[in-house]
Motif scaffolding. Sequence first.
Motif, PDB file in Angstrom:
ATOM      1  N   PRO A 180     -34.886 -13.167  19.321  1.00 41.72           N
ATOM      2  CA  PRO A 180     -34.972 -14.130  18.206  1.00 41.72           C
ATOM      3  C   PRO A 180     -33.856 -13.930  17.177  1.00 41.72           C
ATOM      4  O   PRO A 180     -33.354 -14.900  16.605  1.00 41.72           O
ATOM      5  CB  PRO A 180     -36.347 -13.844  17.606  1.00 41.72           C
ATOM      6  N   GLU A 181     -33.462 -12.676  16.933  1.00 42.12           N
ATOM      7  CA  GLU A 181     -32.402 -12.402  15.961  1.00 42.12           C
ATOM      8  C   GLU A 181     -31.070 -12.990  16.411  1.00 42.12           C
ATOM      9  O   GLU A 181     -30.319 -13.571  15.616  1.00 42.12           O
ATOM     10  CB  GLU A 181     -32.259 -10.896  15.749  1.00 42.12           C
ATOM     11  N   VAL A 182     -30.780 -12.857  17.706  1.00 44.86           N
ATOM     12  CA  VAL A 182     -29.525 -13.391  18.234  1.00 44.86           C
ATOM     13  C   VAL A 182     -29.564 -14.922  18.261  1.00 44.86           C
ATOM     14  O   VAL A 182     -28.573 -15.591  17.945  1.00 44.86           O
ATOM     15  CB  VAL A 182     -29.248 -12.836  19.643  1.00 44.86           C
ATOM     16  N   LYS A 183     -30.719 -15.477  18.599  1.00 42.73           N
ATOM     17  CA  LYS A 183     -30.859 -16.941  18.571  1.00 42.73           C
ATOM     18  C   LYS A 183     -30.616 -17.481  17.167  1.00 42.73           C
ATOM     19  O   LYS A 183     -30.011 -18.542  16.993  1.00 42.73           O
ATOM     20  CB  LYS A 183     -32.250 -17.340  19.056  1.00 42.73           C
ATOM     21  N   ALA A 184     -31.079 -16.743  16.159  1.00 43.20           N
ATOM     22  CA  ALA A 184     -30.880 -17.175  14.780  1.00 43.20           C
ATOM     23  C   ALA A 184     -29.395 -17.206  14.420  1.00 43.20           C
ATOM     24  O   ALA A 184     -28.944 -18.070  13.658  1.00 43.20           O
ATOM     25  CB  ALA A 184     -31.633 -16.253  13.833  1.00 43.20           C
ATOM     26  N   CYS A 185     -28.617 -16.268  14.974  1.00 44.48           N
ATOM     27  CA  CYS A 185     -27.172 -16.247  14.709  1.00 44.48           C
ATOM     28  C   CYS A 185     -26.477 -17.454  15.335  1.00 44.48           C
ATOM     29  O   CYS A 185     -25.457 -17.929  14.824  1.00 44.48           O
ATOM     30  CB  CYS A 185     -26.556 -14.959  15.249  1.00 44.48           C
ATOM     31  N   HIS A 186     -27.011 -17.951  16.452  1.00 42.55           N
ATOM     32  CA  HIS A 186     -26.415 -19.108  17.114  1.00 42.55           C
ATOM     33  C   HIS A 186     -26.889 -20.435  16.520  1.00 42.55           C
ATOM     34  O   HIS A 186     -26.282 -21.477  16.791  1.00 42.55           O
ATOM     35  CB  HIS A 186     -26.736 -19.085  18.611  1.00 42.55           C
ATOM     36  N   ALA A 187     -27.952 -20.400  15.724  1.00 48.88           N
ATOM     37  CA  ALA A 187     -28.544 -21.635  15.214  1.00 48.88           C
ATOM     38  C   ALA A 187     -27.562 -22.503  14.420  1.00 48.88           C
ATOM     39  O   ALA A 187     -27.583 -23.737  14.553  1.00 48.88           O
ATOM     40  CB  ALA A 187     -29.773 -21.310  14.371  1.00 48.88           C
ATOM     41  N   PRO A 188     -26.683 -21.926  13.567  1.00 54.59           N
ATOM     42  CA  PRO A 188     -25.766 -22.785  12.797  1.00 54.59           C
ATOM     43  C   PRO A 188     -24.667 -23.427  13.641  1.00 54.59           C
ATOM     44  O   PRO A 188     -23.949 -24.308  13.138  1.00 54.59           O
ATOM     45  CB  PRO A 188     -25.157 -21.811  11.768  1.00 54.59           C
ATOM     46  N   LEU A 189     -24.491 -22.982  14.868  1.00 57.68           N
ATOM     47  CA  LEU A 189     -23.384 -23.473  15.686  1.00 57.68           C
ATOM     48  C   LEU A 189     -23.670 -24.859  16.243  1.00 57.68           C
ATOM     49  O   LEU A 189     -24.815 -25.232  16.505  1.00 57.68           O
ATOM     50  CB  LEU A 189     -23.118 -22.505  16.844  1.00 57.68           C
ATOM     51  N   LYS A 190     -22.620 -25.613  16.470  1.00 55.20           N
ATOM     52  CA  LYS A 190     -22.697 -26.929  17.109  1.00 55.20           C
ATOM     53  C   LYS A 190     -22.574 -26.713  18.618  1.00 55.20           C
ATOM     54  O   LYS A 190     -21.477 -26.662  19.164  1.00 55.20           O
ATOM     55  CB  LYS A 190     -21.585 -27.836  16.595  1.00 55.20           C
ATOM     56  N   ALA A 191     -23.717 -26.580  19.278  1.00 53.18           N
ATOM     57  CA  ALA A 191     -23.724 -26.250  20.703  1.00 53.18           C
ATOM     58  C   ALA A 191     -23.181 -27.420  21.512  1.00 53.18           C
ATOM     59  O   ALA A 191     -23.812 -28.465  21.637  1.00 53.18           O
ATOM     60  CB  ALA A 191     -25.136 -25.901  21.156  1.00 53.18           C
ATOM     61  N   ALA A 192     -21.985 -27.228  22.086  1.00 56.93           N
ATOM     62  CA  ALA A 192     -21.344 -28.283  22.873  1.00 56.93           C
ATOM     63  C   ALA A 192     -21.044 -27.834  24.292  1.00 56.93           C
ATOM     64  O   ALA A 192     -20.564 -28.626  25.105  1.00 56.93           O
ATOM     65  CB  ALA A 192     -20.050 -28.728  22.194  1.00 56.93           C
ATOM     66  N   ALA A 193     -21.315 -26.566  24.588  1.00 56.50           N
ATOM     67  CA  ALA A 193     -21.098 -26.027  25.935  1.00 56.50           C
ATOM     68  C   ALA A 193     -21.965 -24.787  26.081  1.00 56.50           C
ATOM     69  O   ALA A 193     -22.428 -24.210  25.093  1.00 56.50           O
ATOM     70  CB  ALA A 193     -19.624 -25.676  26.156  1.00 56.50           C
ATOM     71  N   SER A 194     -22.193 -24.378  27.318  1.00 56.09           N
ATOM     72  CA  SER A 194     -22.964 -23.163  27.574  1.00 56.09           C
ATOM     73  C   SER A 194     -22.304 -22.385  28.702  1.00 56.09           C
ATOM     74  O   SER A 194     -21.503 -22.923  29.469  1.00 56.09           O
ATOM     75  CB  SER A 194     -24.414 -23.501  27.951  1.00 56.09           C
ATOM     76  N   ALA A 195     -22.646 -21.115  28.789  1.00 53.51           N
ATOM     77  CA  ALA A 195     -22.114 -20.250  29.846  1.00 53.51           C
ATOM     78  C   ALA A 195     -23.181 -19.242  30.232  1.00 53.51           C
ATOM     79  O   ALA A 195     -23.961 -18.800  29.393  1.00 53.51           O
ATOM     80  CB  ALA A 195     -20.843 -19.525  29.374  1.00 53.51           C
ATOM     81  N   THR A 196     -23.194 -18.884  31.502  1.00 55.96           N
ATOM     82  CA  THR A 196     -24.216 -17.968  32.011  1.00 55.96           C
ATOM     83  C   THR A 196     -23.867 -16.504  31.790  1.00 55.96           C
ATOM     84  O   THR A 196     -24.690 -15.636  32.055  1.00 55.96           O
ATOM     85  CB  THR A 196     -24.457 -18.198  33.506  1.00 55.96           C
ATOM     86  N   ASP A 197     -22.636 -16.205  31.368  1.00 54.69           N
ATOM     87  CA  ASP A 197     -22.264 -14.817  31.099  1.00 54.69           C
ATOM     88  C   ASP A 197     -21.137 -14.787  30.064  1.00 54.69           C
ATOM     89  O   ASP A 197     -20.609 -15.816  29.655  1.00 54.69           O
ATOM     90  CB  ASP A 197     -21.849 -14.081  32.384  1.00 54.69           C
ATOM     91  N   ARG A 198     -20.783 -13.575  29.648  1.00 54.01           N
ATOM     92  CA  ARG A 198     -19.780 -13.434  28.592  1.00 54.01           C
ATOM     93  C   ARG A 198     -18.383 -13.854  29.051  1.00 54.01           C
ATOM     94  O   ARG A 198     -17.583 -14.342  28.264  1.00 54.01           O
ATOM     95  CB  ARG A 198     -19.753 -11.986  28.071  1.00 54.01           C
ATOM     96  N   GLU A 199     -18.085 -13.677  30.334  1.00 54.28           N
ATOM     97  CA  GLU A 199     -16.779 -14.101  30.833  1.00 54.28           C
ATOM     98  C   GLU A 199     -16.624 -15.616  30.699  1.00 54.28           C
ATOM     99  O   GLU A 199     -15.560 -16.119  30.332  1.00 54.28           O
ATOM    100  CB  GLU A 199     -16.600 -13.680  32.288  1.00 54.28           C
ATOM    101  N   GLY A 200     -17.695 -16.348  31.010  1.00 52.21           N
ATOM    102  CA  GLY A 200     -17.655 -17.794  30.845  1.00 52.21           C
ATOM    103  C   GLY A 200     -17.440 -18.187  29.392  1.00 52.21           C
ATOM    104  O   GLY A 200     -16.708 -19.139  29.092  1.00 52.21           O
ATOM    105  N   ILE A 201     -18.087 -17.482  28.477  1.00 51.77           N
ATOM    106  CA  ILE A 201     -17.891 -17.743  27.054  1.00 51.77           C
ATOM    107  C   ILE A 201     -16.434 -17.498  26.666  1.00 51.77           C
ATOM    108  O   ILE A 201     -15.823 -18.294  25.936  1.00 51.77           O
ATOM    109  CB  ILE A 201     -18.838 -16.869  26.210  1.00 51.77           C
TER     110      ILE A 201
END
Length: 313
Positions: free
Chosen positions: A217-238
Motif C-alpha cells: 500500500p505504501e508503494v501504491k500511494a507513491c504511484h498515485a500522483p502519477l499519470k499512468a500511461a504505460a505499465s511494465a511487468t518488471d524493472r527492466e521494462g520500466i
Amino acid sequence: MPSRSETLMGQPSDADLRLLRIYRKVVECGGFSAAEVELNISRAAISMAMSDLETRLGLRLCQRGRGGFALTDEGAEVYDATLQLQTAVAGFRTRVNGLHARLKGELSIGITDNLVTMPEMYITDALSALKARGPEVRINIRMIPPSDIELGVLDGRLHTGVIPALKTLPGLAYLPLYEEASRLYCAADHPLFDVEDVDEERLAIHDAVVPAYAQTPEVKACHAPLKAAASATDREGIAFLILSGRYIGYLPTHYAERWVRDGRMRALNPERWHYLTHYSAITRKGAPPNLVVESYLEELGRLTQTSAITPGD
C-alpha cells in the motif's frame, strides 16, 4: 493380474522418469515446437517420447495437430502427478545428500529481477562461501516473479528464494536481507530533466510508467500522483520506457545508477519522491533437513548480522 500401466508406473524406471520430464516440459511450454529449444531435442524425438509415454500409461495425454496443443483431462492429472513425483524424487536426493558430512547436492534458488546490482552482495557472497565449503554443490538460479518463487518454495521445486516483503504466508519462514531504495526518474531528453521542484501538479501532466506487479500500500500511494500511461511487468521494462524520454517512473537507485552516472537519467525531487522495498530470503517451514540449504542460509545470516554490526562497511 495388474495392467501394464499399473505395473510400469507403480515402479517407474529411469526411462519412465525421462519421459515424464519431457512431458512436463512440453506441457509448460505449451506444445512440441516450443519445447524443442528447452529440451534441446528434435520435435520428432519429442513426438516419439510422448507416444511412448501414452502407450506405457494406456492414456491419451494431449491433443495435437492443426487445432493446436491441448491437454486431455487425463493428461492434466498425469501432469499434476508428475510434479508430485519429481518433487518427491528431488526431496529424496536432497535428504540423501544431506547425510554426507561433505556438502554435496543441489541448491535451487528463485530470485526476483534486477537485484544483482544491489550494493549489499549478500546473495553473491553467500553463494561464494557455499561453493568454498562444498565445491561439488550444484547451484540452480531461476529469475521469476515473487508469486512464482513463493509457490516454488511451498511445493518443493525451489529450496529457497529472495522476494520483496509484500505479504507473509504461514507456510514460509523469512530471513530479512536488506532495504532497496527507489526514486522517481526521467531521461535526459524529458521536459522535467532540468526542473528543480517537481510537485504533484507537474507530475499529473506527464505520462508515467507504473509497475504491473504486486506492490505494498505504501508503494501504491507513491504511484498515485502519477499519470499512468504505460505499465511494465518488471524493472527492466520500466527502464526501457523511461529511457525513451516519454515517461517518468520509479526505479531502484542501484539499478538506475549506471544511467544517472552517464547523465542519461535524473532523480526528480529525491527527498520527496522515493520509497523503500524490504527483501527477505524465504524457505518452506517443515522442509526435510538439507545440509546444503542450511549452509547457504547460515552464510546469509552471517552476512546480514555482520552488516547490522558494521553498517558503514
